[in-house]
Design an enzyme around this catalytic site. Sequence first.
Site, mmCIF file in Angstrom:
data_model
loop_
_atom_site.group_PDB
_atom_site.id
_atom_site.type_symbol
_atom_site.label_atom_id
_atom_site.label_comp_id
_atom_site.label_asym_id
_atom_site.label_seq_id
_atom_site.Cartn_x
_atom_site.Cartn_y
_atom_site.Cartn_z
ATOM 1 C CG HIS A 73 43.924 16.945 -19.239
ATOM 2 N ND1 HIS A 73 44.566 18.514 -19.270
ATOM 3 C CD2 HIS A 73 43.210 17.562 -18.202
ATOM 4 C CE1 HIS A 73 43.052 19.460 -19.529
ATOM 5 N NE2 HIS A 73 43.276 19.381 -18.359
ATOM 6 N N GLY A 74 47.135 16.192 -20.685
ATOM 7 C CA GLY A 74 48.262 16.901 -21.691
ATOM 8 C C GLY A 74 47.996 18.716 -21.618
ATOM 9 N NE ARG A 123 40.046 18.880 -19.648
ATOM 10 C CZ ARG A 123 38.519 19.389 -19.623
ATOM 11 N NH1 ARG A 123 38.032 18.929 -20.896
ATOM 12 N NH2 ARG A 123 37.900 19.720 -18.479
ATOM 13 C CD GLU A 147 39.291 20.142 -13.551
ATOM 14 O OE1 GLU A 147 39.454 19.650 -12.470
ATOM 15 O OE2 GLU A 147 40.438 21.178 -13.628
ATOM 16 C CE LYS A 158 42.098 31.703 -17.303
ATOM 17 N NZ LYS A 158 43.485 30.827 -17.482
#
Length: 388
Positions: A73-74, A123, A147, A158
Amino acid sequence: MFCAAPHLLLHRCFSTYTRPHPSSITVRSSSSLQEIHESTPVSKEQGGLSSQLYASIPFPPIKAAKRVVLVRHGQSTWNEEGRIQGSSNFSVLTQKGEAQAETSRQMLVDDAFDVCFSSPLIRSKRTAEIIWGTRKEGIITDSDLREIDLYSFQGLLKHEGKAKFGAAFRQWQMDAPNFNIDGHYPVRELWARARSCWTKILTHESKSVLVVAHNAVNQALVATAIGLGTEYFRILLQSNCGASVLDFTPQADGGLPYIRLNRLNQTPSSPVAGGSSAGRKTSKRIILVCHGSQANTEVSFPNLGDQPMNMLGLIQAQKTAELLLDLKVSCIISSPKIASVETATTISRVQEAADCLGADCVPRYVEMKQMQDLDLEKILGQSKQASI
């Protein structure tokens, strides 16, 4: 053999591999520029464990040749924020992501796709809709194309994951195949899910398939197709809207198909820009380059023979050399075939002259080597050794 500067590999075909089940795989780079980045170390102990995940289910036989194009996906809103997405469904394409999808649509406009499989996540589904365009056939969503499931990590920035989970987050970064969270092994589950996807894709009555999904699951699809285990997670990174192409050819006796990796992570933007891949910084880079067009263009792979490049091929080689000008290539490894040597020589000359603008300067030396066969596992293993 390998050092921090980029290396070029110019070959027509990699060597053939045999998986634990009797399917042979040929890995080929046929687009102008491909890139493999070093990320995590390969462990033989992990390899034995992960191999069981995809070796237990053989690839189904096919009746006709089939091409499968995998597209990530973008750019999404959570990509932009640096947030861990996993299989969550809260992020959408950014304006840049929509533009990337449109560029991919134009890049694939000549592909006569019969069917499109897509992850159900927003997405990816939106990216699939843009690339699929006005085709009448509907898009097939498959939850197995979602995903990687990252459970409690999902939604965290993160630095938040590092602060909250400490050792577990470090294991995710350093030893992903053995990473365990909430009672799950996400990478192992992903590899098993990818094998399930291949069964559905290959048994579908179609010859040209578009699959739009995500970075990790597309890595797993490529890896399981060519016989690589979970230790290769993060090695075959997929950039936003990067396309990877696999060709499946039936065997005459009706056995398991031959599988060829035709393109790996062909991106809408420059494949060598920025010194990173899929947003991750890299210290060592291997750039895969296919030689230019050959004199006998009517003969198709693999029986092309040892032909020199034609005029178009010479132009392609020069353009590729110019594209690589911003990189300081230290070594070029090529096939001994004429077209590969010609392409390597063109790139070498441009590289050596790039820093030599004055009359008194000394051209930079680019080492050139020839190798009959390129073994993928050997290349990836050698790329982790210290410079010599």
